[in-house]
Design an enzyme around this catalytic site. Structure first.
Site, mmCIF file in Angstrom:
data_model
loop_
_atom_site.group_PDB
_atom_site.id
_atom_site.type_symbol
_atom_site.label_atom_id
_atom_site.label_comp_id
_atom_site.label_asym_id
_atom_site.label_seq_id
_atom_site.Cartn_x
_atom_site.Cartn_y
_atom_site.Cartn_z
ATOM 1 N N CYS A 50 -0.683 2.113 -1.520
ATOM 2 C CA CYS A 50 0.683 2.475 -1.096
ATOM 3 C C CYS A 50 1.818 1.761 -1.839
ATOM 4 O O CYS A 50 2.633 2.404 -2.496
ATOM 5 C CB CYS A 50 0.854 2.213 0.394
ATOM 6 S SG CYS A 50 -0.406 3.006 1.392
ATOM 7 N N HIS A 104 7.188 0.935 0.780
ATOM 8 C CA HIS A 104 6.214 0.270 1.640
ATOM 9 C C HIS A 104 6.945 -0.896 2.309
ATOM 10 O O HIS A 104 7.594 -1.693 1.623
ATOM 11 C CB HIS A 104 5.033 -0.242 0.814
ATOM 12 C CG HIS A 104 3.892 -0.694 1.668
ATOM 13 N ND1 HIS A 104 2.938 0.179 2.147
ATOM 14 C CD2 HIS A 104 3.581 -1.909 2.163
ATOM 15 C CE1 HIS A 104 2.079 -0.499 2.895
ATOM 16 N NE2 HIS A 104 2.438 -1.755 2.915
#
Length: 522
Positions: A50, A104
């Site tokens: 991510c 993120h």
């Protein structure tokens, strides 16, 4: 003057969508978006995890330039003060808004999702997100667990909702404010599902009877897979239901029936996501904004569903790096849209049958790092310059290239360029390439192989994907100075797409690689 942008980014979504030819999935709303969009069938993330992927495509720089291969550094401090895509839109007069998981969260976006650089107002995070890993999954014994497979009754959930439902509500609220204010906007909406845990409203299971769910076509660890390439899916082993199965580390297989349940729940989570996207796009119609808003739909990376005996992301295979990517540009991917026209009526996956083909489709190999220049060009902004070879000191530049040039060319015309090339080198050089990479702490699978911290990285797998092949070399890496030593190759992989589309038969050891090595070093 100038188009708005609605940028939809999904966590861990591989292209299991009707518009990508998946026959099992029910994704009518995303398919409807595709039917008005330019769809890229060979789009790849730069690292299949991510934070590194998101920082890469939001800055338009590759992981070797952001120096983020884990979750634990902020590029502006650690690498260079790079401008981001939303920041560039903000500096060009847009109101920039973030809902859900776009950057993120945590140190890799300075605990603020890069606010105030990237966003006009503080980003919205759904309050129900904090319960994601709580014990909210009811087991057969009636007790609550933190499972991987987690269909739920939403009314029983903390706060009576789920994070993606809240994100959709907030995004719709912001669309309506923007409509009233008549301000140009860049709205990024980040959805969590189908990221684990596979926690979604239980009614979506009805769409996927277990008897219709097959195993992966290649659910075994390939014989010639180098051990460094294997990811041991530690994150799912830690869920209560998987832990109870006591599968041996690292290569033990999950029981077939449980593999089917994971695949079933992944599909169900995708249909739950499709409903959220459908409600959001329907609200775009309602606000009368579909005629002047570019819609981009993509994911940060894919997710393995048992292929190669692997689960989750954390690898260089297509199942982990390939993502959906589509662009709706009114007047460009569609004929001009009149104000107030219904482009995206909501479609109910429980009753809607029949798919819709993409408006335009390109098989060209493209990369997420190209999103920044592509969106700038589509919105009529000046396209950021291409980065110099070393760009740590350059605030605004991109290591991707705009892919708008692929939008209105029929595949036939593109191919003609190949005919007159003298010698293989030039022919091959015209073929687009996608680069991905993945770090490892050791040559064999360890507890931290999926997500090694920077200081523990010893090997970097650099991977190159063209229409014809995927070539990967795992080379010595020194985290203290971020250097890869291509003279010191630990292992290699080569898969030819024509006869091995699933990447099961590694022919690296029976091929001479001089040409490939030169290409990856360029």
């Amino acid at each position: 003057d100038g188009m708005n942008v609605l940028f939809i980014i999904v966590d861990d979504l591989r292209p299991v969508l009707g518009c990508y030819g998946d026959k099992l999935v029910k994704s009518p709303n995303i398919d409807q978006l595709a039917s008005q969009s330019m769809v890229f069938s060979n789009a790849y993330a730069q690292q299949a995890v991510c934070a590194p992927s998101r920082v890469s495509f939001l800055t338009g720089r590759r992981p070797d330039t952001t120096r983020l291969y884990d979750f634990y550094s902020y590029w502006r401090v650690h690498a260079g003060n790079y401008s981001t895509m939303p920041q560039y839109f903000k500096e060009n007069g847009y109101v920039t808004l973030s809902v859900g998981k776009v950057f993120h969260p945590g140190v890799s976006s300075n605990y603020s999702d890069d606010y105030p650089y990237s966003w006009s107002i503080p980003p919205f995070h759904p309050s129900a997100e904090k319960h994601e890993n709580d014990k909210t999954c009811r087991g057969k014994d009636g007790k609550l667990y933190a499972n991987l497979v987690c269909p739920v009754d939403v009314r029983e959930m903390p706060e009576g909702t789920l994070p993606d439902i809240q994100s959709t509500e907030e995004a719709i609220h912001l669309l309506n404010i923007m409509k009233t204010n008549r301000q140009k906007f860049f709205l990024a909406v980040g959805y969590h599902k189908p990221h684990i845990p596979l926690r979604y409203p239980q009614e979506f299971l009805k769409l996927y009877p277990l008897e219709n769910i097959t195993l992966a076509p290649d659910p075994w660890v390939p014989k010639k897979l180098p051990s460094v390439a294997y990811n041991p899916w530690m994150d799912i082993r830690q869920r209560d239901d998987v832990a109870a199965l006591n599968v041996s580390f690292p290569y033990g297989a999950l029981p077939d029936d449980f593999q089917r349940q994971i695949r079933q729940s992944y599909y169900a989570a995708v249909s739950y996501l499709d409903v959220q996207v459908g409600l959001l796009l329907n609200a775009l119609d309602d606000a009368g904004l579909s005629n002047n808003t570019i819609v981009v739909f993509t994911a940060d990376h894919g997710w393995s569903l048992g292929e190669h005996g692997e689960w989750a992301k954390y690898s260089n295979f297509d199942v982990a790096t390939r993502v959906p990517l589509m662009f709706y540009v009114p007047g460009m991917t569609t004929s001009p849209v009149s104000q107030g026209a219904r482009v995206f009526p909501y479609l109910d996956p429980f009753s809607h049958t029949g798919g819709s083909a993409p408006q335009g489709q390109s098989k060209k190999v493209v990369e997420l790092v190209s999103l920044f220049p592509t969106l700038a060009e589509l919105a009529g902004l000046q396209v950021p310059p291409v980065c110099p070879e070393v760009s740590f000191g350059v605030e605004l530049c991109t290591e991707g290239t705009s892919i708008v040039r692929y939008f209105n060319v029929s595949e036939g015309k593109v191919e003609e360029g190949k005919e007159g090339c003298g010698g293989t080198d030039r022919c091959f050089n015209e073929d687009p390439v996608a680069f991905s990479q993945y770090p490892r702490p050791a040559d064999t699978p360890q507890w931290n192989s999926d997500k090694p911290r920077l200081k523990d990285i010893r090997i970097m797998g650099y991977s190159m994907r063209t229409m014809d092949y995927r070539y990967t070399v795992w080379v010595q890496f020194d985290p203290s100075n971020f250097s890869a030593d291509f003279e010191n190759v630990h292992a290699g992989e080569l898969y030819m797409m024509d006869n091995d589309p699933n990447q099961d038969y590694n022919i690296y050891n029976n091929t001479s690689h001089g040409w490939f090595t030169k290409k990856i070093l360029d």
